[in-house]
Design a protein around this motif. Structure first.
Motif, PDB file in Angstrom:
ATOM      1  N   LEU A 161       0.764  -1.343  -0.450  1.00 40.26           N
ATOM      2  CA  LEU A 161       0.056  -0.126  -0.457  1.00 40.26           C
ATOM      3  C   LEU A 161       0.585   1.393   0.298  1.00 40.26           C
ATOM      4  N   ILE A 203      -4.174   5.529  -0.065  1.00 37.36           N
ATOM      5  CA  ILE A 203      -4.500   5.507   0.630  1.00 37.36           C
ATOM      6  C   ILE A 203      -5.262   6.848   0.610  1.00 37.36           C
ATOM      7  N   SER A 224     -10.772   5.311   6.089  1.00 36.24           N
ATOM      8  CA  SER A 224     -10.770   6.407   6.753  1.00 36.24           C
ATOM      9  C   SER A 224     -11.575   7.169   8.060  1.00 36.24           C
ATOM     10  N   LEU A 247      -2.256   6.072   9.779  1.00 36.92           N
ATOM     11  CA  LEU A 247      -1.620   5.641   8.619  1.00 36.92           C
ATOM     12  C   LEU A 247      -1.947   3.874   9.566  1.00 36.92           C
ATOM     13  N   ILE A 267      -5.424   1.920   9.591  1.00 36.20           N
ATOM     14  CA  ILE A 267      -5.189   2.250   8.100  1.00 36.20           C
ATOM     15  C   ILE A 267      -4.659   0.301   7.040  1.00 36.20           C
ATOM     16  N   TYR A 302      -6.720  -2.838   5.833  1.00 34.79           N
ATOM     17  CA  TYR A 302      -6.288  -3.000   4.207  1.00 34.79           C
ATOM     18  C   TYR A 302      -6.045  -4.687   4.295  1.00 34.79           C
TER      19      TYR A 302
END
Ligand code: HEM
Length: 485
Positions: A338, A343, A350, A441, A444, A448
């Motif tokens: 990623l 992102i 988010s 971050l 996320i 993912y």
């Protein structure tokens, strides 16, 4: 028989009077000389509770036994009015609680040189005297500038993506081979490995396991009474801290002696200079690394545990998340990691991250100390040297600011623009969390990779939640974890 009943009732009545009297005397003792401040202002309403322990039992009652932390503030609102400012005695100190967006902002926005509040963490000896969370005023500004330079640049965030993802991917594979895991414990170790890799480039499993044990000892001490006697959690924590400091100091010195340049935060901190061209001292680098790991390790792992918990309970959110993630993977080659650009496109992920961070309420409150005379908030006198507890949790679960606040609903972020002071999960003002982008971050990335290839099922979906020391599922989110079919 009647005589016994009369004697028991009289004893109970007398006992009740005694209880009220002791509490009244304790209140008077704490308020001596404070009854009226400048402009006739008074200390906020509330109670100082019992001698020595104050209202700690009530705090434990709400957080630990009832497991309804929001009762603590609700009771004060019901008893003293919905004014958002109360006096109490908690964690060993006479304290003012604030719990409205405006008051919280006012307290958190204040910096020592020009303001009235300084940092108020208990156990500063354990966190480190030159750590950013402890220093104040000019020293704080200086250390913070170094940290922000190292932390918030796009280069730093890219480095985070490159370092953390392989660790996440290999950890998920390990979990799938185990089949049954206690998510909170596993995530903590994974986050510890990844934060240490990013900050100090440590990769040896033995060393990291030793350090994690020392960190757990340190954390336990930060949450305990500060009694430095062999056998206490605090005493053990001081020892753990000394060992950790020793390991990190050796690393700084080794790098200097050998002229090694590594691509990590320790290096960025060692190389960064302030406006006078000065580097951070060795001890400043070490103590700030210790405190960054402290700030970033349990907080982020907590949010990730909640991610698995809520997604198991809200399959519609999980499906929407998977759909967005599939859209991203379809544009990439096999096993491609990623990127920051991906992102930016992950709008729904988010929202899930923001909702997880709101509902986790990892930091239910923030400590400050009153350092000036004649401080007045909302017309109330705030005595010098008292603590202030800025109760941010109560805002994040207030139906005035969030509809149906205890429901996990990432879609609320589609048209919600939180009013100033109502989304303070990372604090506010000069001490706003420097790791906020870092934390988002990580969450996320976690979402993912975990949603991409795996599935999981809670073993005890009704296990309940524990709020002490941080909110987490009682069983640590025990689950079956496997590859998705
Ligand atoms: C979801 C995760 C996180 C949450 C909810 C969180 C929350 C907070 C809050 C509320 C504060 C303000 C404290 C105050 O005003 O005294 C803070 C400060 C801080 N956080 Fe975080 N944090 C998180 C992640 C991180 C990460 C990943 C790091 C670093 C790797 C970090 C490092 C720090 C440091 C060093 C401070 C002190 C800043 C100062 O005093 O200037 N945090 N955090």
């Amino acid at each position: 028989m009647e005589v016994v009943t009369f004697a028991t009732s009289t004893a109970l009545v007398l006992l009740s009077f005694l209880v009220l009297y002791v509490r009244w005397i304790n209140d008077r003792w704490h308020l001596r000389g404070l009854e009226t401040g400048t402009n006739g202002s008074k200390v906020p309403p509330g109670s100082m509770g019992w001698p020595l322990i104050g209202e700690f039992l009530d705090f434990l009652w709400c957080f630990k036994f009832l497991r309804k932390p929001d009762h603590f503030i609700a009771k004060r609102k019901a008893r003293y009015g919905d004014i958002g400012i109360y006096r109490t005695h908690l964690f060993g100190y006479p304290t003012i609680i604030t719990c409205t967006p405006q008051l919280n902002k006012q307290v958190l926005g204040s910096m020592t040189e020009e303001g009235s509040f300084s940092t108020g963490w208990p156990s500063s000896q354990l966190i480190g005297n030159s750590a950013v969370a402890i220093v104040d005023g000019v020293a704080h500004k200086r250390i913070r500038r170094h940290l922000m330079e190292a932390f918030n640049s796009p280069k730093a965030l890219k480095a985070l993506l490159i370092t953390a993802q392989p660790i996440f991917i290999s950890t998920f594979e390990e979990w799938a081979s185990k089949g049954k895991i206690i998510a909170f414990e596993e995530i903590k170790t994974m986050t510890f490995y990844s934060i240490c890799d990013m900050l100090i480039s440590f990769k040896s499993k033995d060393l990291l396991d030793t350090m994690e044990r020392l960190y757990r000892g340190l954390m336990a001490g930060i949450r305990s009474m500060t009694i430095n006697v062999p056998g206490t959690a605090y005493h053990w924590a001081l020892k753990c801290r000394k060992k950790l400091t020793g390991i990190l100091l050796d690393e700084v010195r080794k790098r200097k002696e050998m002229g090694t340049q590594k691509q990590d935060f320790m290096q960025m901190m060692m190389d960064s200079t302030d406006e006078n061209g000065e580097n951070m001292s060795e001890m400043e680098v070490v103590e700030n690394i210790v405190s960054l790991i402290l700030g970033g390790y349990e907080s982020t792992s907590n949010v990730m545990t909640w991610a698995l918990y809520y997604l198991a309970k809200y399959p519609s959110v999980l499906n929407k998340l998977k759909e967005e993630i599939r859209g991203i993977t379809n544009q990439k080659s096999k096993d491609e990691l990623l990127t920051l650009e991906d992102i930016k496109e992950m709008k729904y992920t988010s929202k899930v991250a923001d909702e997880l961070i709101r509902l986790s309420n990892v930091s239910p409150f923030i400590f400050r100390r009153v350092v000036k005379d004649n401080v007045v908030l909302n017309g109330y006198k705030i005595p010098k040297n008292w603590k202030v507890i800025v109760w941010i949790r109560s805002i994040h679960v207030d139906p005035d600011y969030y509809d149906d606040p205890l429901t996990f609903n990432p879609d609320r972020w589609s048209d919600l623009k939180p009013k100033v002071g109502t989304y303070t999960v990372f604090g506010h003002g000069p001490r706003y969390c420097p790791g906020n982008n870092f934390a988002r971050l990580q969450v996320i990335m976690f979402l993912y990779h975990v949603c991409l290839k795996y599935r999981w099922e809670l073993l005890n979906p009704e296990a309940g939640v524990k709020f002490q020391p941080h909110p987490k599922p009682v069983d640590g989110a025990e689950m079956y974890f496997s590859h998705a079919k």
